[in-house]
Write a protein that holds these residues in place. Structure first.
Motif, PDB file in Angstrom:
ATOM      1  N   ASN A 108      22.276  43.047  -6.045  1.00 60.71           N
ATOM      2  CA  ASN A 108      24.608  43.826  -6.418  1.00 60.71           C
ATOM      3  C   ASN A 108      24.899  43.357  -7.672  1.00 60.71           C
ATOM      4  O   ASN A 108      25.584  43.163  -7.990  1.00 60.71           O
ATOM      5  N   MET A 109      23.609  42.737  -8.936  1.00 64.52           N
ATOM      6  CA  MET A 109      24.163  42.223 -10.604  1.00 64.52           C
ATOM      7  C   MET A 109      23.952  42.652 -10.689  1.00 64.52           C
ATOM      8  O   MET A 109      22.051  42.404 -10.332  1.00 64.52           O
ATOM      9  N   TYR A 142      16.216  46.323  -9.876  1.00 65.14           N
ATOM     10  CA  TYR A 142      15.297  47.262  -9.631  1.00 65.14           C
ATOM     11  C   TYR A 142      14.981  47.964 -10.724  1.00 65.14           C
ATOM     12  O   TYR A 142      13.789  48.671 -10.516  1.00 65.14           O
ATOM     13  N   VAL A 202      26.882  37.807  -2.481  1.00 67.36           N
ATOM     14  CA  VAL A 202      25.980  38.436  -3.281  1.00 67.36           C
ATOM     15  C   VAL A 202      25.306  39.384  -1.253  1.00 67.36           C
ATOM     16  O   VAL A 202      24.756  40.865  -1.625  1.00 67.36           O
ATOM     17  N   PRO A 252      28.987  42.187  -0.795  1.00 70.48           N
ATOM     18  CA  PRO A 252      28.086  43.643  -1.748  1.00 70.48           C
ATOM     19  C   PRO A 252      27.435  44.324  -1.711  1.00 70.48           C
ATOM     20  O   PRO A 252      26.984  45.851  -1.592  1.00 70.48           O
ATOM     21  N   GLN A 253      26.221  43.539  -0.678  1.00 68.77           N
ATOM     22  CA  GLN A 253      25.589  44.280  -0.605  1.00 68.77           C
ATOM     23  C   GLN A 253      25.189  44.918   1.055  1.00 68.77           C
ATOM     24  O   GLN A 253      25.105  46.226   0.958  1.00 68.77           O
ATOM     25  N   ARG A 288      25.499  52.480  -7.384  1.00 68.88           N
ATOM     26  CA  ARG A 288      24.169  51.440  -7.144  1.00 68.88           C
ATOM     27  C   ARG A 288      23.137  51.469  -8.446  1.00 68.88           C
ATOM     28  O   ARG A 288      22.771  50.624  -9.171  1.00 68.88           O
ATOM     29  N   LYS A 289      23.209  53.064  -8.936  1.00 70.91           N
ATOM     30  CA  LYS A 289      22.676  52.641 -10.615  1.00 70.91           C
ATOM     31  C   LYS A 289      22.954  52.545 -11.791  1.00 70.91           C
ATOM     32  O   LYS A 289      22.428  52.215 -12.550  1.00 70.91           O
ATOM     33  N   SER A 290      24.637  52.986 -11.548  1.00 77.30           N
ATOM     34  CA  SER A 290      25.460  52.785 -12.732  1.00 77.30           C
ATOM     35  C   SER A 290      25.186  51.645 -13.295  1.00 77.30           C
ATOM     36  O   SER A 290      25.354  50.334 -12.838  1.00 77.30           O
TER      37      SER A 290
END
Lengths: 251, 232
Positions: A102-103, A146, B148, B151-152, B230-232
Motif C-alpha cells: 500500500n506504499m 507491483y 500496513v 489500508p490493504q 491502487r494504480k495512481s
C-alpha cells in the motif's frame, strides 16, 4: 543471569542450547553458536533442515521452545524484554520481499524509521535517496511494489532494512524467489554490504555466495549444526557424510 | 395498462404513505449498518484475539446470529425480552420509540455478525508477510495493523460492506411484523385499504429495487475508484 557474563564486545549474537518444536516435530535441537561483528555467515543445508526457523528465532519471529539468545548481551527470550527495540537492530530480508503493497518505494523506506522516531521525515528521505542511488534504483522512488521486478523489489527490501541502521542483517533465502537473471543484481548488493563490514547471517542455496563472500558457513541438517567452519575449509574439506552427500547434490 | 394505471393511482393517493415507509426503512437500515459496522469491527477483533475465551465468545456470537432467522431475533427482542423485564423505554418526543429501538437493536446485532466476518476475512486475506515485515522493522503489532494491514484490508472490506448495506435494506422489511411503519408495513396498510393486492406489492417491490439498485451502483462506483487509486 541478566547479561552475558562473557564480555567479548565483538560478539553480537550468542545462541545457547536453542531448541524449537512445532507441535511434536523437533525442528531445532540444542543449537549453540555465536556471531561476531563484521562476520558474514552463510547457513546452508537441505530443505526442512531448520535453516529458516533458526534465522527467524534470532529476531524472535519464531519463539524458541527453550534456550537463550543473547543480542548485545541481553537474552531476548526472557520475559519483559522489549523485542521491538531489538528488532530495530536486526534488519531482515525475506524470500518473498514483503514490500508494503500500500506504499510507494519511498514510503516503504521511510515509514518505520519515521514512525519509530529514529529520524525526521526529511532525514529519512535523504537517507532513502542515498541508499536507493547505491542500489541503482533512485528513479523508482515513486513506484509501487507491483510495478517492480523481483530483483528490484528485493534490492529495495534490503534498502528498507538498512534504513534502520541495523547492527546485523538477516537474510532468509533472499534469491530463492527470483528469476535466474535477477539473482546476480541482488547478490551484488549483498556482496557490497559484506565488503563494507556489515554483519550478515544469510540462509541461502547460493553455494558460490556462501563460499566466496561469507567468511564462515554453517551446515544445518535435521536441526543440528553438522559443521561450522571457515567457508573455504567447509567446501574444500567437508567431513560429515551428510555434508559430503549434500554438496555432491548441489554442486 | 390497467395494472400500471392502478399503480399510478395508488402512488398519487398514498404516495405520502409510501414515502414515510421508505424514510423509516432507510433510517433503520442506516442505523443498523452504522451500529452493525462499529460492533462488527470490535467483534472481528475479538474473533481474532489471542485471548481464547474472548475468541470463543465472539465465534459463538457470530455463529448464533448467522444461524438463526432475523425474524426470530427480532420477535425475541420485542416480545420475548419484556417478559423478563427487559424492554426499551418510551420517549415522549419520539413516537413508538421502544418499538423502533427493538427493530434497530435486532437489525444491528444481526448485521454485526455478518460485518464481523467481512472484516475478519478482509484482514486475513492480506498476506501475512506484510505484518512480518512490519514487525521485523521494530514496529508493534498495532502499528503494523494500522500502517500496513488495514489500508490493504479496507480494499477487500468496503465492497463487501456495501453489499451488506444492500442486504440490510432488504432484510429490514421484517421489522414490519412488530409494527414499525417501514415500507413493507405501509404497503400492507395500503393493500388493506384498496384491495389492490398485486399492484400494492408490485409498487413495494419496485421501490425496494430502486433503493438497492442505486446502492449497488454506488458500491460498484466506489470499487472502481479504489481500484483506480491502487494504480495512481
Amino acid at each position: 543471569m541478566a547479561a552475558n557474563p562473557d564480555s567479548n564486545i565483538s560478539e553480537i549474537i550468542r545462541v545457547e542450547h536453542l531448541t524449537k518444536k512445532f507441535e511434536n516435530l523437533l525442528v531445532l535441537d540444542d543449537i549453540s553458536t555465536s556471531f561476531r561483528t563484521h562476520e558474514v555467515v552463510s547457513v546452508i543445508g537441505p530443505s526442512g533442515g531448520g535453516k529458516s526457523t533458526f534465522l527467524r528465532c534470532l529476531n524472535l519471529m519464531e519463539t524458541p521452545t527453550s534456550g537463550a539468545i543473547y543480542v548485545d548481551g541481553v537474552d531476548i527470550c526472557k520475559k519483559g524484554v522489549d523485542i521491538n527495540r531489538h528488532r530495530e537492530k536486526m534488519g531482515m530480508v525475506f524470500q518473498q520481499f514483503n514490500l508494503f503493497n500500500n506504499m510507494n518505494v519511498m514510503k516503504n523506506l521511510t515509514a518505520a524509521p519515521v514512525k519509530l522516531k529514529k529520524m525526521t521525515a526529511e532525514e529519512a528521505e535523504t537517507k532513502g535517496i542515498t541508499l536507493l542511488r547505491r542500489v541503482g534504483l533512485e528513479d523508482k522512488r515513486n513506484s509501487y511494489p507491483y510495478e517492480l521486478s523481483g530483483g528490484q523489489k528485493q534490492r529495495i527490501a534490503i534498502v528498507r532494512a538498512l534504513m534502520m541502521n541495523p547492527e546485523v542483517m538477516l537474510f532468509d533465502e533472499p534469491t530463492s524467489a527470483l528469476d535466474p537473471e535477477m539473482i546476480g543484481e541482488v547478490l551484488d548488493v549483498m556482496r557490497e554490504l559484506a565488503e563494507e563490514g556489515m554483519t550478515m547471517i544469510v540462509v541461502t542455496h547460493e553455494m558460490r555466495f556462501a563460499r566466496e563472500v561469507s567468511s564462515r558457513t554453517l551446515f544445518l541438517s535435521d536441526g543440528h549444526i553438522e559443521e561450522d567452519k571457515p567457508s573455504h575449509e567447509l567446501f574444500d574439506h567437508p567431513e560429515s557424510p551428510r555434508l559430503i552427500s549434500f554438496l555432491q547434490k548441489v554442486l | 395498462m390497467q395494472f400500471i394505471q392502478t399503480i399510478i393511482k395508488i402512488l398519487s393517493k398514498y404516495g405520502n404513505f409510501y414515502a414515510e415507509g421508505v424514510r423509516n426503512t432507510l433510517i433503520i437500515s442506516l442505523m443498523a449498518v452504522v451500529f452493525g459496522t462499529l460492533l462488527g469491527a470490535l467483534m472481528a477483533l475479538a474473533r481474532m484475539s489471542k485471548i481464547k475465551p474472548l475468541r470463543w465468545l465472539a465465534t459463538a456470537y457470530i455463529e448464533f446470529f448467522r444461524g438463526t432467522p432475523l425474524m426470530v431475533q427480532l420477535t425475541f427482542i420485542f416480545y420475548g425480552l419484556p417478559m423478563v423485564g427487559i424492554s426499551f423505554p418510551e420517549v415522549s418526543f419520539i413516537p413508538d420509540f421502544s418499538r423502533f429501538m427493538a427493530g434497530v437493536v435486532a437489525m444491528s446485532l444481526n448485521s454485526c455478525a455478518y460485518v464481523a466476518e467481512v472484516i475478519r476475512s478482509g484482514i486475513q486475506a492480506v498476506d501475512p508477510g506484510q505484518m512480518e515485515a512490519a514487525r521485523c522493522l521494530g514496529l508493534s503489532g498495532g502499528q503494523g495493523m494500522t500502517m500496513v494491514v488495514l489500508p490493504q484490508a479496507i480494499r477487500n472490506i468496503l465492497p463487501a460492506l456495501g453489499n451488506e448495506f444492500i442486504t440490510v435494506i432488504k432484510e429490514s422489511s421484517v421489522v414490519s411484523v412488530i409494527g414499525i411503519a417501514d415500507l413493507m408495513y405501509r404497503t400492507n396498510g395500503v393493500k388493506a385499504k384498496t384491495y389492490n393486492v398485486l399492484e400494492c406489492l408490485a409498487t413495494a417491490a419496485i421501490i425496494y429495487f430502486i433503493l438497492t439498485f442505486t446502492f449497488s451502483k454506488l458500491v460498484a462506483w466506489a470499487e472502481r475508484r479504489m481500484a483506480h487509486g491502487r494504480k495512481s
